[in-house]
Write a protein that holds these residues in place. Structure first.
Motif, PDB file in Angstrom:
ATOM      1  N   ARG A   1       0.830  -1.212   0.000  1.00 14.97           N
ATOM      2  CA  ARG A   1       0.000   0.000   0.000  1.00 14.97           C
ATOM      3  C   ARG A   1       0.859   1.255   0.000  1.00 14.97           C
ATOM      4  O   ARG A   1       0.522   2.247  -0.630  1.00 14.97           O
ATOM      5  N   TYR A   2       1.960   1.212   0.718  1.00 18.76           N
ATOM      6  CA  TYR A   2       2.858   2.366   0.769  1.00 18.76           C
ATOM      7  C   TYR A   2       3.419   2.673  -0.625  1.00 18.76           C
ATOM      8  O   TYR A   2       3.482   3.828  -1.028  1.00 18.76           O
ATOM      9  N   ARG A   3       3.820   1.646  -1.340  1.00 18.99           N
ATOM     10  CA  ARG A   3       4.348   1.859  -2.699  1.00 18.99           C
ATOM     11  C   ARG A   3       3.293   2.483  -3.606  1.00 18.99           C
ATOM     12  O   ARG A   3       3.587   3.383  -4.393  1.00 18.99           O
ATOM     13  N   MET A   4       2.051   2.014  -3.480  1.00 16.45           N
ATOM     14  CA  MET A   4       0.952   2.594  -4.257  1.00 16.45           C
ATOM     15  C   MET A   4       0.707   4.043  -3.814  1.00 16.45           C
ATOM     16  O   MET A   4       0.492   4.930  -4.632  1.00 16.45           O
ATOM     17  N   LEU A   5       0.791   4.267  -2.522  1.00 17.25           N
ATOM     18  CA  LEU A   5       0.561   5.588  -1.959  1.00 17.25           C
ATOM     19  C   LEU A   5       1.577   6.602  -2.482  1.00 17.25           C
ATOM     20  O   LEU A   5       1.227   7.746  -2.782  1.00 17.25           O
ATOM     21  N   LEU A   6       2.820   6.201  -2.612  1.00 19.80           N
ATOM     22  CA  LEU A   6       3.839   7.113  -3.131  1.00 19.80           C
ATOM     23  C   LEU A   6       3.500   7.592  -4.540  1.00 19.80           C
ATOM     24  O   LEU A   6       3.704   8.757  -4.878  1.00 19.80           O
ATOM     25  N   ARG A   7       2.976   6.684  -5.362  1.00 17.73           N
ATOM     26  CA  ARG A   7       2.564   7.083  -6.721  1.00 17.73           C
ATOM     27  C   ARG A   7       1.397   8.063  -6.671  1.00 17.73           C
ATOM     28  O   ARG A   7       1.342   9.033  -7.422  1.00 17.73           O
ATOM     29  N   LEU A   8       0.458   7.814  -5.770  1.00 19.58           N
ATOM     30  CA  LEU A   8      -0.692   8.705  -5.606  1.00 19.58           C
ATOM     31  C   LEU A   8      -0.250  10.086  -5.121  1.00 19.58           C
ATOM     32  O   LEU A   8      -0.708  11.107  -5.640  1.00 19.58           O
ATOM     33  N   LEU A   9       0.646  10.116  -4.154  1.00 17.90           N
ATOM     34  CA  LEU A   9       1.139  11.393  -3.642  1.00 17.90           C
ATOM     35  C   LEU A   9       1.835  12.195  -4.737  1.00 17.90           C
ATOM     36  O   LEU A   9       1.666  13.411  -4.830  1.00 17.90           O
ATOM     37  N   GLU A  10       2.601  11.503  -5.567  1.00 22.25           N
ATOM     38  CA  GLU A  10       3.283  12.166  -6.673  1.00 22.25           C
ATOM     39  C   GLU A  10       2.270  12.826  -7.613  1.00 22.25           C
ATOM     40  O   GLU A  10       2.455  13.962  -8.043  1.00 22.25           O
ATOM     41  N   GLN A  11       1.187  12.127  -7.904  1.00 17.03           N
ATOM     42  CA  GLN A  11       0.144  12.682  -8.768  1.00 17.03           C
ATOM     43  C   GLN A  11      -0.534  13.889  -8.133  1.00 17.03           C
ATOM     44  O   GLN A  11      -1.008  14.774  -8.825  1.00 17.03           O
ATOM     45  N   MET A  12      -0.560  13.903  -6.796  1.00 11.96           N
ATOM     46  CA  MET A  12      -1.194  15.008  -6.071  1.00 11.96           C
ATOM     47  C   MET A  12      -0.227  16.173  -5.855  1.00 11.96           C
ATOM     48  O   MET A  12      -0.597  17.184  -5.276  1.00 11.96           O
ATOM     49  N   GLY A  13       1.011  16.023  -6.283  1.00 12.31           N
ATOM     50  CA  GLY A  13       1.994  17.084  -6.125  1.00 12.31           C
ATOM     51  C   GLY A  13       2.655  17.115  -4.750  1.00 12.31           C
ATOM     52  O   GLY A  13       3.212  18.133  -4.350  1.00 12.31           O
ATOM     53  N   ILE A  14       2.615  16.002  -4.030  1.00 14.20           N
ATOM     54  CA  ILE A  14       3.229  15.914  -2.708  1.00 14.20           C
ATOM     55  C   ILE A  14       4.500  15.074  -2.840  1.00 14.20           C
ATOM     56  O   ILE A  14       4.440  13.929  -3.286  1.00 14.20           O
ATOM     57  N   VAL A  15       5.632  15.651  -2.473  1.00 13.11           N
ATOM     58  CA  VAL A  15       6.903  14.934  -2.629  1.00 13.11           C
ATOM     59  C   VAL A  15       6.951  13.727  -1.695  1.00 13.11           C
ATOM     60  O   VAL A  15       6.430  13.761  -0.585  1.00 13.11           O
ATOM     61  N   LYS A  16       7.591  12.666  -2.165  1.00 15.29           N
ATOM     62  CA  LYS A  16       7.590  11.400  -1.432  1.00 15.29           C
ATOM     63  C   LYS A  16       8.274  11.493  -0.074  1.00 15.29           C
ATOM     64  O   LYS A  16       7.995  10.697   0.823  1.00 15.29           O
ATOM     65  N   GLU A  17       9.146  12.466   0.125  1.00 12.59           N
ATOM     66  CA  GLU A  17       9.837  12.613   1.403  1.00 12.59           C
ATOM     67  C   GLU A  17       8.897  13.009   2.544  1.00 12.59           C
ATOM     68  O   GLU A  17       9.248  12.907   3.711  1.00 12.59           O
ATOM     69  N   ARG A  18       7.696  13.433   2.202  1.00  9.47           N
ATOM     70  CA  ARG A  18       6.715  13.799   3.234  1.00  9.47           C
ATOM     71  C   ARG A  18       6.002  12.578   3.817  1.00  9.47           C
ATOM     72  O   ARG A  18       5.255  12.693   4.771  1.00  9.47           O
ATOM     73  N   CYS A  19       6.234  11.412   3.230  1.00 12.27           N
ATOM     74  CA  CYS A  19       5.605  10.185   3.716  1.00 12.27           C
ATOM     75  C   CYS A  19       6.685   9.117   3.838  1.00 12.27           C
ATOM     76  O   CYS A  19       7.390   8.831   2.873  1.00 12.27           O
ATOM     77  N   ARG A  20       6.802   8.554   5.015  1.00 10.18           N
ATOM     78  CA  ARG A  20       7.863   7.575   5.270  1.00 10.18           C
ATOM     79  C   ARG A  20       7.278   6.296   5.846  1.00 10.18           C
ATOM     80  O   ARG A  20       6.323   6.331   6.622  1.00 10.18           O
ATOM     81  N   PHE A  21       7.875   5.196   5.451  1.00  5.57           N
ATOM     82  CA  PHE A  21       7.516   3.877   5.982  1.00  5.57           C
ATOM     83  C   PHE A  21       8.777   3.275   6.569  1.00  5.57           C
ATOM     84  O   PHE A  21       9.840   3.322   5.954  1.00  5.57           O
ATOM     85  N   ASP A  22       8.648   2.697   7.757  1.00  2.80           N
ATOM     86  CA  ASP A  22       9.815   2.070   8.373  1.00  2.80           C
ATOM     87  C   ASP A  22       9.349   0.990   9.354  1.00  2.80           C
ATOM     88  O   ASP A  22       8.158   0.856   9.611  1.00  2.80           O
ATOM     89  N   TYR A  23      10.320   0.247   9.879  1.00  5.35           N
ATOM     90  CA  TYR A  23      10.050  -0.837  10.815  1.00  5.35           C
ATOM     91  C   TYR A  23      10.632  -0.489  12.185  1.00  5.35           C
ATOM     92  O   TYR A  23      11.785  -0.080  12.282  1.00  5.35           O
ATOM     93  N   VAL A  24       9.839  -0.676  13.222  1.00  8.60           N
ATOM     94  CA  VAL A  24      10.299  -0.486  14.596  1.00  8.60           C
ATOM     95  C   VAL A  24       9.690  -1.601  15.438  1.00  8.60           C
ATOM     96  O   VAL A  24       8.473  -1.782  15.436  1.00  8.60           O
ATOM     97  N   SER A  25      10.534  -2.343  16.153  1.00  6.80           N
ATOM     98  CA  SER A  25      10.017  -3.399  17.028  1.00  6.80           C
ATOM     99  C   SER A  25       9.804  -2.845  18.433  1.00  6.80           C
ATOM    100  O   SER A  25      10.207  -1.725  18.743  1.00  6.80           O
ATOM    101  N   ALA A  26       9.205  -3.650  19.273  1.00  7.07           N
ATOM    102  CA  ALA A  26       8.888  -3.234  20.643  1.00  7.07           C
ATOM    103  C   ALA A  26      10.137  -2.887  21.444  1.00  7.07           C
ATOM    104  O   ALA A  26      10.082  -2.060  22.347  1.00  7.07           O
ATOM    105  N   GLY A  27      11.252  -3.469  21.116  1.00  6.73           N
ATOM    106  CA  GLY A  27      12.484  -3.217  21.855  1.00  6.73           C
ATOM    107  C   GLY A  27      13.360  -2.136  21.269  1.00  6.73           C
ATOM    108  O   GLY A  27      14.481  -1.920  21.739  1.00  6.73           O
ATOM    109  N   GLU A  28      12.893  -1.447  20.238  1.00 12.43           N
ATOM    110  CA  GLU A  28      13.724  -0.469  19.543  1.00 12.43           C
ATOM    111  C   GLU A  28      13.301   0.976  19.828  1.00 12.43           C
ATOM    112  O   GLU A  28      13.030   1.744  18.915  1.00 12.43           O
TER     113      GLU A  28
END
Length: 154
Positions: free
Chosen positions: A98-125
């Motif tokens: 969904r995030y990959r699809m979202l980046l394409r949508l944001l680009e079409q809306m004129g919102i740079v991809k750096e404004r949306c980030r996806f990452d992994y964080v575990s309970a111990g991090e």
């Protein structure tokens, strides 16, 4: 209601420095617990983030992200369990798709991809959570306020 909307808007201090508003979607089992660990350890991180706890990152619909931008967010971050650690088996894999699809949508809306980030964080991090939030705030601060046709003004 107006106070809620106003609190989500970007703030520009009188001396002209910009403080971005970030909306964070955090999975309940890992990322939210990582944020809790950072808080318990009294780790300092920017207060620019408004956390929305979701049961699974796979539950984050692109419409949620678009609504956050529409309501005045300058950036959005989605934090998920690490691959293979999802309590719902495949939710974090769905979130990546969904995030990959979202980046394409944001680009079409004129919102740079750096404004949306996806990452992994575990309970111990807790330290990783602090690092990611700090980086996101600095990135969006450098981009300046989000100006879109859909952004509401109060």
């Amino acid at each position: 209601m107006k106070a809620e909307v106003r609190s989500q808007k970007s703030e520009v201090r009188s001396e002209g420095s910009f403080e971005p508003k970030i909306v964070g979607f955090l999975c309940n089992w890992c990322s939210y617990a990582g944020a809790d660990k950072a808080g318990t350890a009294q780790s300092a991180y920017p207060s620019n983030i408004n956390v929305i706890r979701v049961m699974c990152s796979g539950r984050v619909d692109p419409q949620f992200v678009m609504k956050a931008f529409e309501n005045g967010a300058d950036g959005v971050i989605i934090l998920a369990c690490h691959p293979g650690d999802c309590h719902y088996k495949e939710g974090n894999y769905r979130a990546v798709q969904r995030y990959r699809m979202l980046l394409r949508l944001l680009e079409q809306m004129g919102i740079v991809k750096e404004r949306c980030r996806f990452d992994y964080v575990s309970a111990g991090e807790g330290d990783k959570f602090v690092k990611i939030i700090t980086e996101m705030v600095e990135t969006v601060r450098g981009l300046g306020p989000l100006k879109t046709k859909t952004a509401q003004t109060v």
